[in-house]
Enzyme design. Structure first.
Site, mmCIF file in Angstrom:
data_model
loop_
_atom_site.group_PDB
_atom_site.id
_atom_site.type_symbol
_atom_site.label_atom_id
_atom_site.label_comp_id
_atom_site.label_asym_id
_atom_site.label_seq_id
_atom_site.Cartn_x
_atom_site.Cartn_y
_atom_site.Cartn_z
ATOM 1 N N GLU A 95 0.576 -1.328 -0.025
ATOM 2 C CA GLU A 95 -0.015 0.027 -0.030
ATOM 3 C C GLU A 95 1.020 1.319 0.026
ATOM 4 O O GLU A 95 0.500 2.113 -0.436
ATOM 5 C CB GLU A 95 -0.898 0.229 1.188
ATOM 6 C CG GLU A 95 -1.724 1.104 1.321
ATOM 7 C CD GLU A 95 -2.713 1.194 2.565
ATOM 8 O OE1 GLU A 95 -3.547 1.867 3.015
ATOM 9 O OE2 GLU A 95 -2.580 -0.063 3.339
ATOM 10 N N ASP A 96 1.853 1.299 0.584
ATOM 11 C CA ASP A 96 2.700 2.630 1.205
ATOM 12 C C ASP A 96 3.928 2.493 0.530
ATOM 13 O O ASP A 96 4.598 3.571 0.635
ATOM 14 C CB ASP A 96 2.758 2.729 2.413
ATOM 15 C CG ASP A 96 1.552 2.802 3.129
ATOM 16 O OD1 ASP A 96 0.418 3.329 2.477
ATOM 17 O OD2 ASP A 96 1.180 2.606 4.310
#
Length: 726
Positions: A95-96
């Site tokens: 996600e990051d």
């Protein structure tokens, strides 16, 4: 691995002992139960995660990697396998960070990559608001859970560490996250039997939402009076002595209530803090199931049991797999004693739920009872989400299913079914099978015939009576409580509405084509397919349903299919001699596509007309309705309709009744309407003085003759001065 990955992995921090930070050493100590090669994998996962998250910090200022490592530590305390711990360390990388699913799969295998992907939130999609994003994220998490239950374990551990470090968030974010935790994540932990995590989530959520209340209760627990502490010791010693005399090998511990459980009990039972605190709690852990019942006999001999407060969750486990004997005793100091009795295995499952004795597809002793129950629950949720229209609706259904209390019921064959509290006979029918619910007409509870809306209590034997002609009704949604029942009813109602819309649309298009001296069967297939394709209808049924719902005018569709100009088509329709059978006949049961106007309340037997309204379908009015004058200005929306020979159901009507204003007049009128076998929906006073009262009765009747019978019976009453249909 993508070209970016080698560069990323090349920057891995050194993994020698001297450079390993303390928080990684803490994780390795918690995971000491794993073999050395698997602990090496944890260090490798930390190195990759630290490189991926380099430069990222938490709001507290700490390096971001400390969070996923702490999440893995929570799971290590639960004794989870190495794949789950590695996935926890990497759960935010997709996600990051630039790290991809493929890179994780290459390094640690497909299972770890699947777990990480399952936990990843849907932040890359655009949603209308935060609420919808949360709901859609939850739906994705559920689907991943259905493939591997360890996804929810990582998610719960992630939420637990976020709650432990909530202080760095803004007040508004703290309230939002705490509220979401108490509404969704703590109940999920409870539903999966994970009481240790559930209790901490609830307590941290309570502290964040109501810090002052939490502080008051916590201080009261910490500073219990010396007299109470001495009483607790005396009771514990007495119980231990009696169990030892009976040679019951046991482990006896006193239970301390958490601030959240005390607060919840105060609200639910309307008790003061002193009343809730004045309860002694003990847990007795023994070796076997027979020892549980032996210990129960011992404690009942030591102190008298409180009537009706004994619960046997060993023979009938809770829906989350929890097993224990619960009893409440009369204490020697005037305070009740709550005792739980269970085996070591039951105690482990009660504390850790699906995380207890984690066994996966390969090897092990097979799933424990909590894992089996969790799989069944999630399978039901997956079935529910397939039939649910929106993520928000699905999330609401899940919340309904997360009740802490259940009722336990027996089928006619003696099987046990667990349902949420306040469940009705109809909820039971849908729990048995969707088809049983759809065809249900009544139920027998302990041999007595009862309506479907009857609420059920634990221990009852329930049998559902079905009929092939029965179908779900919109009113059912008002009293069912389980998510499965609600979803199934909505889905079936939509299907029935669609079928009714297709039938009505077919009749309306046929009538429009007849006015042009043709029919649907005579329209060339190529022309019909071209029209459907041009207007993006997947099949003919979709077009017919759209016509019935008022989204397309049948005359315009007919003209397009015949390919005539509007003027020529209107002339041909005007030249045609109308026949007696031209009217579209309705039965009153056309769901969702035929509605009855509130301005004139038509009933079978009235002369009626229909007005085609976009999105609503056909709205039926009486021909003598004052609004019909306006509708005549739009002849293209006028629908010639009439009543079919067989009309079913109850129809709304309204009576204006003038009575002498004296005691008992209303009761006499209501009794007369009931004797005429009509239901009263609502009564309101229109006017009232010392001598006379004018009331409006909203009632239900079968047809015009039934309405006339109601009016006759009411007119005969001595207190009635006048009756008029409104």
């Amino acid at each position: 691995m993508t070209p970016a990955q080698p560069a990323l992995l090349a920057t891995l921090p050194a993994a020698d002992d001297a450079s390993v930070p303390d928080y990684v050493r803490d994780l390795e100590r918690s995971a000491a139960y794993l073999p050395a090669p698997q602990r090496e994998q944890l260090r490798r996962a930390w190195a990759i995660g630290a490189a991926a998250h380099v430069g990222q910090s938490r709001k507290s200022g700490e390096p971001y990697i400390t969070h996923p490592v702490a999440v893995a530590g929570v799971l290590a305390d639960q004794g989870l396998d190495v794949e789950t711990l590695v996935a926890a360390i990497l759960h935010d990388t997709i996600e990051d960070t630039p790290l991809t699913r493929e890179a994780i799969a290459t390094e640690f295998g497909d299972t770890v990559a699947e777990l990480v992907d399952g936990v990843t939130k849907l932040d890359k999609l655009q949603f209308r608001d935060r609420q919808e994003a949360t709901a859609e994220s939850f739906r994705k998490m559920l689907l991943a859970m259905s493939r591997d239950l360890r996804v929810i374990l990582i998610k719960l551990a992630d939420r637990l560490h976020n709650m432990r470090t909530l202080g760095a968030q803004s007040p508004e974010a703290r309230r939002r996250i705490a509220s979401e935790t108490l509404e969704i994540y703590a109940p999920i932990a409870q539903r999966l039997g994970m009481n240790l995590i559930k209790a901490e989530l609830q307590d941290l959520g309570f502290r964040a939402l109501h810090p002052w209340r939490h502080a008051v209760i916590e201080k009261r627990i910490r500073t219990q009076p010396v007299v109470r502490r001495e009483s607790l010791v005396q009771i514990e010693a007495h119980l231990a002595q009696r169990l030892a005399k009976e040679k019951v090998l046991h482990r006896l511990v006193s239970r301390v209530k958490s601030p959240w459980s005390i607060y919840s009990k105060m609200r639910a039972e309307h008790k003061t803090l002193a009343q809730v605190m004045d309860v002694f709690g003990f847990r007795i852990v023994v070796r076997s199931v027979p020892d549980c019942y032996h210990a129960l006999g011992v404690v009942h001999a030591a102190y008298k049991p409180l009537d009706s407060r004994f619960r046997d969750f060993v023979a009938i486990p809770k829906a989350n797999g929890y097993q224990s004997l619960h009893t409440v005793l009369f204490g020697p100091y005037g305070s009740p004693i709550e005792v739980q009795i269970r085996t070591e295995e039951m105690d482990l499952v009660a504390e850790r739920g699906i995380a207890a004795h984690w066994t996966y597809k390969h090897g092990g002793e097979g799933p424990n009872i909590a894992q089996s129950r969790a799989h069944s629950w999630i399978a039901g949720l997956v079935e529910s989400q397939r039939a649910t229209g929106s993520s928000l609706e699905f999330l609401e259904n899940v919340k309904v299913d997360l009740f802490p209390d259940e009722v336990y019921l027996f089928t006619p064959k003696g099987d046990i079914m667990a349902l949420p509290r306040n469940s009705t006979a109809l909820d039971f029918a849908y729990a048995v099978h969707t088809d049983v619910g759809n065809r249900a007409v009544a139920a027998r509870v302990d041999g007595k015939l009862v309506p479907l809306r009857t609420k059920l209590a634990s221990g009852q034997r329930v049998e559902i009576i079905t009929a092939k002609s029965s179908a779900p009704k919109p009113q059912w949604l008002e009293f069912v409580v389980s998510g499965k029942a609600r979803t199934s009813i909505r889905q079936q109602l939509k299907q029935l509405e669609h079928e009714d819309a297709v039938q009505l649309g077919h009749r309306m298009l046929d009538r429009a084509l007849e006015a042009l001296q043709t029919s649907l069967e005579r329209v060339p297939a190529v022309r019909l397919d071209a029209y459907l394709s041009e207007h993006r209808y997947p099949r003919l049924e979709a077009l017919l349903a759209d016509i019935a719902l008022g989204n397309r005018m049948p005359q315009q569709v007919a003209q397009a299919l015949v390919r005539e100009s509007p003027g020529k088509a209107a002339q041909r329709a005007a030249d045609r001699v109308p026949r007696a059978g031209d009217k579209i006949l309705i039965t009153g049961a056309e769901r969702g596509v035929v509605s009855f106007a509130n301005c004139c309340l038509p009933v079978p037997g009235d002369e009626i007309m229909g007005y085609h309204t976009a999105g609503k379908g056909v709205v039926v009015h009486r021909l003598d309705c004052p609004n019909v004058i306006d509708y005549r200005k739009s002849p293209d929306r006028w629908v010639d309709i009439g009543w079919d020979r067989e009309v079913s159901g109850d129809f709304s009507a309204a009576l204006k009744i003038e009575v002498d204003n004296r005691p008992g007049a209303l009761a006499q009128v209501a009794a007369a309407i009931a004797e005429a076998e009509s239901n009263i929906d609502r009564v309101e006073y229109l006017d009232r003085d010392a001598n006379m009262a004018v009331m409006r009765f909203a009632i239900e009747v079968g047809d015009r003759r039934h309405l006339a019978d109601v009016i006759r019976r009411v007119r005969r009453l001595g207190v009635v001065l006048g009756v008029q249909r409104m």
